[in-house]
Scaffold this motif. Structure first.
Motif, PDB file in Angstrom:
ATOM      1  N   CYS A 151       0.832  -1.205   0.000  1.00 11.02           N
ATOM      2  CA  CYS A 151       0.000   0.000   0.000  1.00 11.02           C
ATOM      3  C   CYS A 151       0.866   1.254   0.000  1.00 11.02           C
ATOM      4  CB  CYS A 151      -0.951  -0.001   1.195  1.00 11.02           C
ATOM      5  SG  CYS A 151      -2.334  -1.127   1.014  1.00 11.02           S
ATOM      6  N   GLU A 152       1.953   1.240   0.748  1.00 12.15           N
ATOM      7  CA  GLU A 152       2.845   2.407   0.772  1.00 12.15           C
ATOM      8  C   GLU A 152       3.502   2.596  -0.595  1.00 12.15           C
ATOM      9  OE1 GLU A 152       4.765   5.767   2.296  1.00 12.15           O
ATOM     10  OE2 GLU A 152       3.009   4.664   2.960  1.00 12.15           O
ATOM     11  N   ILE A 153       3.982   1.522  -1.178  1.00 10.35           N
ATOM     12  CA  ILE A 153       4.567   1.619  -2.523  1.00 10.35           C
ATOM     13  C   ILE A 153       3.499   2.057  -3.515  1.00 10.35           C
ATOM     14  CG2 ILE A 153       5.572   0.278  -4.414  1.00 10.35           C
ATOM     15  CD1 ILE A 153       6.970  -1.427  -2.203  1.00 10.35           C
ATOM     16  N   GLY A 154       2.319   1.483  -3.406  1.00  9.04           N
ATOM     17  CA  GLY A 154       1.213   1.846  -4.293  1.00  9.04           C
ATOM     18  C   GLY A 154       0.847   3.314  -4.186  1.00  9.04           C
ATOM     19  N   PHE A 155       0.888   3.865  -2.964  1.00  5.71           N
ATOM     20  CA  PHE A 155       0.595   5.291  -2.774  1.00  5.71           C
ATOM     21  C   PHE A 155       1.542   6.134  -3.608  1.00  5.71           C
ATOM     22  CE2 PHE A 155       1.767   9.259  -0.675  1.00  5.71           C
ATOM     23  CZ  PHE A 155       0.537   9.896  -0.611  1.00  5.71           C
ATOM     24  N   LEU A 213      -8.385   3.953  -2.445  1.00  7.45           N
ATOM     25  CA  LEU A 213      -8.739   2.543  -2.624  1.00  7.45           C
ATOM     26  C   LEU A 213      -7.729   1.630  -1.939  1.00  7.45           C
ATOM     27  CD1 LEU A 213      -9.869   2.532  -6.369  1.00  7.45           C
ATOM     28  CD2 LEU A 213     -11.311   2.550  -4.311  1.00  7.45           C
ATOM     29  N   LEU A 214      -6.478   2.070  -1.885  1.00 11.55           N
ATOM     30  CA  LEU A 214      -5.454   1.287  -1.187  1.00 11.55           C
ATOM     31  C   LEU A 214      -5.809   1.140   0.293  1.00 11.55           C
ATOM     32  CD1 LEU A 214      -2.292   2.918  -2.780  1.00 11.55           C
ATOM     33  CD2 LEU A 214      -3.264   0.679  -3.323  1.00 11.55           C
ATOM     34  N   ASP A 215      -6.310   2.221   0.886  1.00  8.43           N
ATOM     35  CA  ASP A 215      -6.710   2.166   2.299  1.00  8.43           C
ATOM     36  C   ASP A 215      -7.868   1.198   2.503  1.00  8.43           C
ATOM     37  OD1 ASP A 215      -4.800   4.113   2.873  1.00  8.43           O
ATOM     38  OD2 ASP A 215      -6.229   5.741   2.588  1.00  8.43           O
ATOM     39  N   ALA A 216      -8.813   1.226   1.570  1.00 12.10           N
ATOM     40  CA  ALA A 216      -9.962   0.318   1.673  1.00 12.10           C
ATOM     41  C   ALA A 216      -9.518  -1.141   1.573  1.00 12.10           C
ATOM     42  CB  ALA A 216     -10.981   0.644   0.581  1.00 12.10           C
ATOM     43  N   VAL A 217      -8.568  -1.417   0.689  1.00 15.66           N
ATOM     44  CA  VAL A 217      -8.051  -2.780   0.537  1.00 15.66           C
ATOM     45  C   VAL A 217      -7.376  -3.236   1.826  1.00 15.66           C
ATOM     46  CG1 VAL A 217      -6.293  -4.177  -0.655  1.00 15.66           C
ATOM     47  CG2 VAL A 217      -7.824  -2.688  -1.964  1.00 15.66           C
ATOM     48  N   LEU A 218      -6.553  -2.364   2.406  1.00 16.61           N
ATOM     49  CA  LEU A 218      -5.854  -2.715   3.639  1.00 16.61           C
ATOM     50  C   LEU A 218      -6.831  -2.953   4.787  1.00 16.61           C
ATOM     51  CD1 LEU A 218      -3.225  -3.103   5.203  1.00 16.61           C
ATOM     52  CD2 LEU A 218      -3.185  -0.637   5.578  1.00 16.61           C
TER      53      LEU A 218
END
Length: 191
Positions: free
Chosen positions: A11-15, A44-49
């Motif tokens: 998620c951090e890399i994706g951000f 959306l990354l936050d929602a996935v996490l």
């Protein structure tokens, strides 16, 4: 290593990838709408996490430090994500689109102290989100008697907020503005 740890790292890399792709598309390729869509995908990354951490606990996973870390990551991502995007956008616009130079308040000034308090407000929002997520995990997802590690993360939220208060706004109250060379007895414009 736990799958959630990899997901947090992802998620951090994706951000940063979505941020770079969104700003690059916006300013280098001059496709503002597509750039905005890419930047809008960041939450959306936050929602996935959040879904992954909750699903892990709901399926009988043991509440561990990684669940607390996921809650903290989510809190900071929500509270600071928009600010980081705006920070990067200003710099990208300046570098690649002729936008105005970024302005940073001078240490020790009223504007600087105000910025420290605004930042601390974001920290409080981050900690409130993290604690709310932790409490939901404790109440609804963690197995009975297995929430001790999550309660430890609730306590850590108070510690983080306290340290940030002392190292940020309180310390900033005592910083003095830097003096110019002429005021310190150094060379002046007339010398």
């Amino acid at each position: 290593m736990d799958v959630l740890v990899y997901l947090i790292i992802g998620c951090e890399i994706g951000f940063w990838v979505l941020l770079a792709a969104g700003l690059g598309t916006r300013y280098l390729l001059h496709q503002k709408r597509l750039g905005l869509v890419l930047l809008a995908c960041v939450p959306l990354l936050d929602a996935v996490l959040l879904a992954a951490a909750g699903t892990n606990l709901a399926r009988g996973g043991t509440a561990e430090a990684v669940h607390g870390l996921a809650a903290f990551y989510l809190g900071f991502s929500v509270a600071f994500g928009h600010t980081l995007i705006r920070w990067a956008d200003v710099r990208f616009a300046h570098r690649f689109a002729g936008g105005p130079a970024p302005v940073k308040p001078v240490k020790g000034t009223a504007a600087y102290r105000h910025s420290l308090w605004v930042e601390y407000g974001r920290v409080l929002i981050a900690m409130a989100i993290a604690v709310a997520v932790l409490l939901v995990m404790i109440q609804f997802l963690a197995a009975p008697g297995e929430a001790g590690e999550l309660w430890n993360w609730v306590k850590r939220a108070g510690v983080v907020a306290g340290i940030w208060l002392a190292a940020g706004p309180v310390y900033g109250m005592f910083e003095r503005p830097a003096q110019t060379a002429g005021a310190q007895g150094g060379p002046t414009a007339r010398s």
